[in-house]
Design an enzyme around this catalytic site. Structure first.
Site, mmCIF file in Angstrom:
data_model
loop_
_atom_site.group_PDB
_atom_site.id
_atom_site.type_symbol
_atom_site.label_atom_id
_atom_site.label_comp_id
_atom_site.label_asym_id
_atom_site.label_seq_id
_atom_site.Cartn_x
_atom_site.Cartn_y
_atom_site.Cartn_z
ATOM 1 N N GLN A 183 -9.144 4.772 8.203
ATOM 2 C CA GLN A 183 -8.095 4.562 7.563
ATOM 3 C C GLN A 183 -6.875 6.049 8.125
ATOM 4 O O GLN A 183 -7.690 6.952 7.727
ATOM 5 C CB GLN A 183 -7.779 4.562 5.957
ATOM 6 C CG GLN A 183 -8.675 3.152 5.721
ATOM 7 C CD GLN A 183 -8.027 2.086 5.661
ATOM 8 O OE1 GLN A 183 -6.974 1.727 5.178
ATOM 9 N NE2 GLN A 183 -8.506 1.111 6.422
ATOM 10 N N GLY A 224 -2.716 -1.135 -3.156
ATOM 11 C CA GLY A 224 -3.523 -0.927 -1.863
ATOM 12 C C GLY A 224 -2.511 -0.125 -0.854
ATOM 13 O O GLY A 224 -1.906 0.119 -1.156
ATOM 14 N N HIS A 225 -3.878 -0.234 0.504
ATOM 15 C CA HIS A 225 -2.620 0.223 2.122
ATOM 16 C C HIS A 225 -1.779 0.057 2.543
ATOM 17 O O HIS A 225 -1.525 -0.624 1.980
ATOM 18 C CB HIS A 225 -3.851 0.322 2.912
ATOM 19 C CG HIS A 225 -4.783 0.060 3.053
ATOM 20 N ND1 HIS A 225 -5.439 -0.410 4.165
ATOM 21 C CD2 HIS A 225 -4.601 -1.616 3.125
ATOM 22 C CE1 HIS A 225 -6.058 -1.322 4.379
ATOM 23 N NE2 HIS A 225 -5.259 -2.313 3.994
ATOM 24 N N ASN A 226 -0.505 0.921 2.349
ATOM 25 C CA ASN A 226 0.609 -0.139 3.187
ATOM 26 C C ASN A 226 1.550 -0.476 2.339
ATOM 27 O O ASN A 226 2.575 -1.132 3.115
ATOM 28 C CB ASN A 226 0.391 -0.495 4.351
ATOM 29 C CG ASN A 226 -0.673 0.123 5.661
ATOM 30 O OD1 ASN A 226 -2.071 -0.258 5.621
ATOM 31 N ND2 ASN A 226 0.113 0.829 6.127
#
EC number: 2.3.1.191
Lengths: 331, 331, 331
Positions: A183, A224-226
Site C-alpha cells: 500500500q 478502506g483504502h482509496n
C-alpha cells in the site's frame, strides 16, 4: 463551576428575557433534568410540552416559542436554539477548562521526520510516523497512531485508539494464496475533522485515501483504502466503507451501515442505520435497507416465507392468469 | 523515487515490449491516473476500454490483450497481470524502503519470558505477554497487544491496535448473575497471516483459538474464542466470528458479515457482505442474506408488508383453494 | 499443572463419586477432547450422548445424569454443572496463577489527580485521566484509556484497547457545517463489569453514560453517549448502542446488533444477533430482524421480489376482490 447568563448572550448573541444577566448558571442540562440554577434548551417545537414541567432556570428557545417560554420563566431567544446550545457547551468548556494542551506528551513516539505544528497536541502513548504532518490546533487524544506520510489538517480531533494509515486490504489471488499488494499511498485529512475512538482509516494502495474538511466520524468505523469522503459528511458508529468508495459532501451514514467498494454516493445522500449500500446512489435522498425487527416467533414465520418469496410471486401470477382465463371463458 | 522497466522483468519475469529496459518508471498508478512515466496494469479484460484513453508509459497486460496494448505503447506481457502488479508493488517498496526494522522498539513492553525471533519487529508501544512467541520476519506495527502464551508464526503482519489473546466472552448464568469462565486457552497464528488494525482475536476457553497459514483479516474484525480459521481464508472489515465457529480453508467473508457460534463453513465457502450466517454451510458456494437497499419511502412500504408476509402466503393459499373449488364447481 | 479432585469439591461443593479425592486432574477439557487425566462437564442434557464416548477421567454432572455418568466412570454431582465448571476454571486459574498484579505498570500514564485503589492493576501503556477513579481489585489489562472524571467500580476487568470516555458524537448542524457539542458528562461503571477488547464507551453530553453492576460487554462494541445499561445485561461482539438508549437489566444483545438512539429496552429483553432495534421494546422476550441467509442465486431472486412486495400485496388484494365479485355474480 458556573457562568452568568450575561456571559452567554455577550459571547453568542440572543436576547435574554426575564432574568438579570448577573444570574449564575451552575450547569447546562436537558429540560427534564434541569433545576432552577441550570440553563436548558428547547431544540425542537415537538418538545414544547416539556416547557410545562421543566424546572430549568433559563431556557434557550426560538422566537416562535418565546411567549410560551416567557410564561414560565427566563429564556434566551435565538434563531437556532440547538446550534446556540452547542456553542454554549463550547463556552462552558473554554471557561472551566481554559488551558488547551500543546506539544507532544513525553510518552508519545514521534518520528524525528514528522512535522507537528507547535499549537497541536500529541497525547500520551501516540505514535506518529516518518513524514507525517499534523496541523495547527489539532488534538491527538491518546494512543492514536498516525502512519508514515499521513497528513492531518488544522483543528482536527482524533480520539483515543484511532489508527490512520494502516495498510489497505489488498491482495491478488495466485494459486490459492494471497499476494500482498503493498500500500504505497497515504491518508490525507482536511481541516475541522473529528474521528472517533478506535476508528481506522487505511492508506491508499497507489493514490491517497482522502477525508475532506469538516467530516465527522464516530467510533469504531472502518474506512478502506482509496476511499474519498466529501466535506461535512458525518457517519455514526460501526460503519464500514469499503475500498475506493466515493462519498459525496454533506452525506450522513447511520450506525452499522456498510458501503461496498468502488461505489459513488452523491452529495446529500443519507443512508439509514444498518443499511447495506450495494449500488451507487446518484441522487440526494434517504435510503434504507434493513429487516424490520419483530418478536422472534413472528420473525421466524416471515423469514421462512421470505425464502420462498419468488415462488409466491409466481403463484400470484398464476392466479391472475387463471382468473383472467376464467373470466374470458365466462365472458 | 523511480525504477527502470528492466528491473521489473528481471525480478518478476514477463516480456517487455515497445520500450527500452532502461526506461525509468516514476510511479505505479491506476490506468485512469497514470502518466507517461508511470507503470500501470490491466487486471481484467472488462477494463480493456481504458487502454484507449490511458496515458500510462507502460501497461502490464495478459497475452490476450497484448495486441491492443502494443497498439498504444509499451507493455509488459504476463500470464497474470494482477498478481504481477502485486509483486511489482513489493519490488517498489523493497527498492525504495529497503531497510526492514528488526528487534524491539524501546517503548514496547515485552515480557522477559516472551520469545521474539531476532528477525522480527515489535513496534512502538506494543505489549507482548509472558510465554508469547513471535516468528521470523514477523512485524507488530505499533500498539499491538499479544497476550500471554499466544503464538504468531513467520512473516506475519499485525497492524496497529490489534489485540491477540484477550479473554474470550464466556460466562455461566447463575441466579441472574454471570459467573466468569476463566479463559485458559491461548491463540495460535500460523505463517504469512496479516491482521488489520484494531482487530481482536480472543484466547480459547479451554483449547486454543487457531488461525492457519496465509489467512488475511482486515480491520476491526472480532474473532471469538475457540474459532478455527482455515488456511488462506480472507475476511473484510467489521466481520464478527462468534465463538467456536469453524471456518474452512480458502473461504472469503464480506465486510460486516456475522458468523454465529459453533457453526462450520466448508472450504471455499464465500459469504457476501453484511450477511448473517445462522447455519453451517457444508458446500462450497456464494451465500447471501441482506435486505436490498431502496429509497426510504419504498423501503417503508415493503418492510411493513414483510411483517405480514406469512399472512400474505396464507391468503395466496386461500385464493388457490377458492379458485380450485370454483373450477371444480364449474367443471 | 494439576489439581486433585478433592480440591474442587472442597472449594466448590458437589459430591465426588467413583474416584479418590487424591486423583490428580491435569486439565479441564471439553467432553470430546478430554482424556483420562482431565476433568470435564456435561452442561446440558442434550449432550448426554457424549457420555458414551468421552475419555474424561471425571465428569461434572447434574443429579439427573448421575446414573448415566456413574456407569462410565468418576463424576462430581452438582445442581448446576455449567456454573460449577465456570467456578472450576476460576479455581484452576487461582491455583496455577495465584499472584494477581497490583499497582500501576511503570509504562502507564496516570494523571496525578486520578484515584487508583491500591488493590487495582493498571497495566502497561494504559492512560488514566484527571479525576478518574478505579475501584478495588479492578484490572485494566493493557493499552486501556480511561478518560477524565470517568469512574470504574470494584472487581471490573477492562481488556486491552478499551476506550472509556472519548467524546460522544454530538454536533448541531448550522448552515451545512457541524458545530461541536462539547461532551461535559463522564462515564460511570459499576462493580463486576467486564469490557472486551477495543470496546468504546463514550462520555455523556450533559449527564453521564452509566453501566450498572455486573454488565458484560464483549469486544469491539460501541456504546454512545448517555446510554444507560442495566445491571447484569450482556452484549456480544460488534454491537452498537446509539446515544441515549436505555437498556434494562438482565438483557442480552447478540453479536452485531444495533440499538438506535433514545430507545428503551425493558428488563429481560433479548435481541438476536445482527438485529436492528428501531423502536422501544417494552415487554420481555426475544426479538429478531435479520435477512435469512441463502445461496446467492436464490437470495437474488427473493431480494428482487422483496423490492416489489408492497405491489404483490396489492395484487393479492385485487385477486381477492375479483374472486369475491365473481362469486357474487355466480351466486
Amino acid at each position: 463551576m458556573s457562568l452568568h447568563l450575561g456571559a452567554f448572550v455577550q459571547a453568542l448573541g440572543g436576547t435574554l428575557i426575564g432574568a438579570s444577566p448577573e444570574t449564575r448558571v451552575e450547569r447546562i442540562a436537558p429540560l427534564e433534568q434541569a433545576g432552577p440554577r441550570d440553563l436548558s434548551f428547547l431544540s425542537h417545537a415537538r418538545y414544547q410540552h416539556l416547557l410545562q414541567t421543566t424546572r430549568a432556570g433559563c431556557v434557550i428557545v426560538s422566537p416562535a416559542l418565546q411567549a410560551a417560554a416567557q410564561a414560565r420563566g427566563a429564556c434566551i431567544v435565538v434563531l437556532d436554539p440547538y446550534a446556540y446550545f452547542a456553542k454554549a457547551t463550547q463556552l462552558w468548556r473554554q471557561h472551566h477548562d481554559p488551558v488547551k494542551p500543546r506539544g507532544i506528551h513525553p510518552s508519545a513516539v514521534v518520528d524525528p521526520e514528522a512535522q507537528v505544528d507547535p499549537t497541536a497536541w500529541v497525547g500520551p502513548l501516540c505514535v506518529v510516523g516518518r513524514g507525517a504532518r499534523i496541523g495547527a490546533d489539532t488534538v491527538l487524544a491518546s494512543r492514536v497512531t498516525l502512519g508514515d506520510r499521513c497528513v492531518v489538517g488544522d483543528r482536527c480531533i482524533l480520539h483515543s485508539g484511532v489508527v490512520i494509515g494502516a495498510d489497505g486490504f489488498g491482495f491478488a489471488p495466485e494459486q490459492g494464496r494471497w499476494v500482498k499488494i503493498e500500500q504505497l499511498g497515504a491518508v490525507r485529512i482536511g481541516n475541522d475533522v473529528e474521528i472517533g475512538a478506535n476508528t481506522c482509516i487505511d492508506r491508499g494502495a497507489l493514490e491517497d485515501t482522502v477525508i475532506e474538511d469538516g467530516v465527522k466520524l464516530d467510533n469504531l468505523i472502518q474506512v478502506g483504502h482509496n476511499v474519498h469522503i466529501g466535506a461535512h459528511s458525518a457517519m455514526a458508529g460501526c460503519v464500514g466503507i469499503a475500498g475506493s468508495a466515493r462519498i459525496g459532501a454533506h452525506c450522513t451514514v447511520g450506525g452499522g451501515a456498510i458501503v461496498l467498494g468502488h461505489l459513488e454516493l452523491a452529495d446529500h445522500v443519507h443512508v439509514s442505520a444498518a443499511t447495506v449500500v450495494t449500488r451507487s446512489l446518484n441522487r440526494p435522498g434517504q435510503y434504507t435497507g434493513m429487516f424490520p425487527i419483530d418478536d422472534n416467533a413472528r420473525w421466524e414465520k416471515n423469514a421462512a416465507t421470505l425464502k420462498q418469496l419468488h415462488g409466491l410471486r409466481d403463484r400470484v401470477k398464476a392466479l391472475e392468469q387463471a382468473l383472467k382465463a376464467a373470466h374470458n371463458n365466462n365472458g
